[in-house]
Design a protein around this motif. Structure first.
Motif, PDB file in Angstrom:
ATOM      1  N   LEU A   1       0.835  -1.193   0.000  1.00  0.00           N
ATOM      2  CA  LEU A   1       0.000   0.000   0.000  1.00  0.00           C
ATOM      3  C   LEU A   1       0.878   1.255   0.000  1.00  0.00           C
ATOM      4  O   LEU A   1       1.937   1.282   0.622  1.00  0.00           O
ATOM      5  N   ASN A   2       0.435   2.287  -0.677  1.00  0.00           N
ATOM      6  CA  ASN A   2       1.219   3.503  -0.845  1.00  0.00           C
ATOM      7  C   ASN A   2       1.203   4.357   0.424  1.00  0.00           C
ATOM      8  O   ASN A   2       0.545   5.400   0.505  1.00  0.00           O
TER       9      ASN A   2
ATOM     10  N   VAL B   1      -2.183 -10.361  -0.826  1.00  0.00           N
ATOM     11  CA  VAL B   1      -1.592  -9.859   0.420  1.00  0.00           C
ATOM     12  C   VAL B   1      -1.279  -8.386   0.232  1.00  0.00           C
ATOM     13  O   VAL B   1      -0.503  -8.013  -0.654  1.00  0.00           O
ATOM     14  N   MET B   2      -1.886  -7.534   1.053  1.00  0.00           N
ATOM     15  CA  MET B   2      -1.658  -6.094   0.988  1.00  0.00           C
ATOM     16  C   MET B   2      -0.791  -5.701   2.177  1.00  0.00           C
ATOM     17  O   MET B   2      -1.196  -5.842   3.335  1.00  0.00           O
TER      18      MET B   2
ATOM     19  N   ASP C   1      -7.145  -0.201  -5.278  1.00  0.00           N
ATOM     20  CA  ASP C   1      -6.730  -1.601  -5.219  1.00  0.00           C
ATOM     21  C   ASP C   1      -7.213  -2.291  -3.949  1.00  0.00           C
ATOM     22  O   ASP C   1      -7.378  -3.516  -3.919  1.00  0.00           O
ATOM     23  N   LEU C   2      -7.435  -1.500  -2.892  1.00  0.00           N
ATOM     24  CA  LEU C   2      -8.004  -2.072  -1.672  1.00  0.00           C
ATOM     25  C   LEU C   2      -9.427  -2.569  -1.913  1.00  0.00           C
ATOM     26  O   LEU C   2      -9.841  -3.589  -1.373  1.00  0.00           O
TER      27      LEU C   2
ATOM     28  N   ASN D   1      -5.011  -1.592  10.814  1.00  0.00           N
ATOM     29  CA  ASN D   1      -6.071  -1.633  11.805  1.00  0.00           C
ATOM     30  C   ASN D   1      -7.260  -0.787  11.369  1.00  0.00           C
ATOM     31  O   ASN D   1      -8.422  -1.203  11.454  1.00  0.00           O
ATOM     32  N   VAL D   2      -6.965   0.428  10.869  1.00  0.00           N
ATOM     33  CA  VAL D   2      -8.033   1.310  10.386  1.00  0.00           C
ATOM     34  C   VAL D   2      -8.776   0.667   9.211  1.00  0.00           C
ATOM     35  O   VAL D   2     -10.015   0.678   9.152  1.00  0.00           O
ATOM     36  N   LEU D   3      -8.017   0.101   8.273  1.00  0.00           N
ATOM     37  CA  LEU D   3      -8.640  -0.496   7.090  1.00  0.00           C
ATOM     38  C   LEU D   3      -9.480  -1.713   7.453  1.00  0.00           C
ATOM     39  O   LEU D   3     -10.544  -1.942   6.867  1.00  0.00           O
TER      40      LEU D   3
END
Length: 386
Positions: free
Chosen positions: A167-168, A215-216, A207-208, A224-226
């Motif tokens: 993830l960016n 696997v991200m 992409d999420l 945790n937020v996501l």
């Protein structure tokens, strides 16, 4: 019969046999504990989830205040959340259960959880590496390890060749360089490509939603937020209704299978976490963990991580040795993650044995009960805590 189904049957048979030899109990048992006290939705929610898992043939032992009887379901009575966690640890140590689902656990540094969510755009499972805990106090080192933890979890759950994306977020490019180097050195890691027009293994928000990667990879606070967002976006946020929770704590030397869920997790998520635990056990995740790190080290993992750490610590800190090891049960909160190891070293210098850890609200320093007040005073004087 497919190879995958045959392997699952063989794994289940061996686990059943091990359970029978260790406990004297025969039968189709790969017991999993679930702690019930502490949910924002009440114990009834946890018992309902456990019952749904039990209906699927999973042996569940619920640790709580209610005595509920059903096929494949056993109640273990306790009077408080603290007593429930002690009982859970005891049952894991005694092999009364092989895994546990709980709402809080102070994982040591080096261990973090790999969550699993269902993405809204494609309805696909995606592993978030990671969602709680801390793989390393060095952000990039942590994300490199998170990538391996995610691969381990995905493979244990039957994804033979997981696609890995990053993830960016801060540290993504350094993590990309390190993982590319591992691949060049022979580690068999397969990279995902962003669904955006310019592609690449650095993943965007889109992409999420579409699960461009199996696997991200990210830091655990972002994860945790996501995890919360993707579990509760259909309910307004107070009830997590989708997915499998924050996942198992993964790390070298950490052998307990402990799955984390939220106090806001609802029946579907708790049930999913129990199923997730069973998958990890049948997939022999500890064996997968050992194999993946062996292959990564052969490809130069230790040298890559050493490069990240070089020049970061002061020589004086290196000279301070830990006092004799002792049992540490008390948590000191409020320490910045980047200061955590320095805080531990500070206490060592004062003759107090301490360890670093990660609680449900953030980093913690763990000390013995008899040292708690003195340790707090020292850390306050040194400005590690308020």
């Amino acid at each position: 019969m497919s190879d995958k189904k045959m392997k699952k049957i063989v794994a289940e048979t061996f686990l059943d046999l091990a359970h029978m030899l260790e406990t004297g109990q025969s039968g189709k048992k790969i017991p999993i504990a679930v702690t019930a006290i502490g949910s924002e939705h009440g114990e009834e929610t946890i018992y309902s989830a456990a019952l749904e898992a039990a209906k699927k043939g999973i042996t569940v032992k619920v640790i709580g205040t209610r005595d509920v009887k059903a096929e494949n379901l056993e109640s273990v009575l306790v009077s408080s959340e603290e007593e429930g966690h002690k009982k859970m640890d005891e049952m894991l140590s005694n092999k009364e259960v092989y895994g546990a689902v709980t709402m809080h656990y102070p994982f040591p540094i080096g261990v973090s959880t790999v969550g699993r969510v269902i993405t809204p755009a494609a309805g696909r499972k995606m592993y978030l590496a990671t969602t709680t805990g801390t793989s390393s106090v060095n952000r990039v080192e942590g994300m490199i390890k998170n990538a391996i933890y995610g691969i381990v979890t995905a493979k244990a759950c039957g994804v033979s060749e997981p696609l890995v994306g990053i993830l960016n977020v801060d540290g993504a490019r350094q993590t990309e360089i390190a993982l590319q180097k591992l691949k060049e050195n022979g580690y068999d890691i397969r990279f995902a490509s962003s669904g955006r027009s310019d592609g690449g293994m650095i993943m965007r928000g889109n992409d999420l939603l579409t699960a461009s990667a199996d696997v991200m990879v990210m830091d655990s606070l972002t994860g945790n937020v996501l995890s919360k967002l993707l579990s509760a976006y259909t309910t307004g946020g107070k009830y997590e209704s989708l997915g499998y929770g924050y996942g198992p704590g993964i790390g070298e030397g950490f052998e307990k299978l402990i799955m984390i869920v939220s106090r806001a997790s609802g029946v579907p998520v708790i049930e999913g976490a129990v199923e997730f635990a069973r998958e990890m056990l049948l997939g022999e995740y500890q064996k997968v963990l050992s194999e993946e790190f062996k292959k990564a080290r052969k490809a130069g993992l230790d040298d890559i991580l050493l490069e990240l750490k070089s020049g970061k610590r002061e020589e004086s800190a290196d000279a301070i040795k830990a006092p004799p090891k002792e049992v540490v049960t008390e948590e000191i909160l409020g320490i910045e993650i980047m200061d955590l190891e320095d805080a531990v070293t500070c206490l060592w210098g004062a003759g107090i044995y301490a360890e670093s850890g990660m609680g449900c609200t953030g980093p913690v320093v763990l000390v013995g009960e008899h040292n708690l007040e003195q340790a707090r005073t020292i850390l306050s004087q040194k400005k590690f805590i308020g």
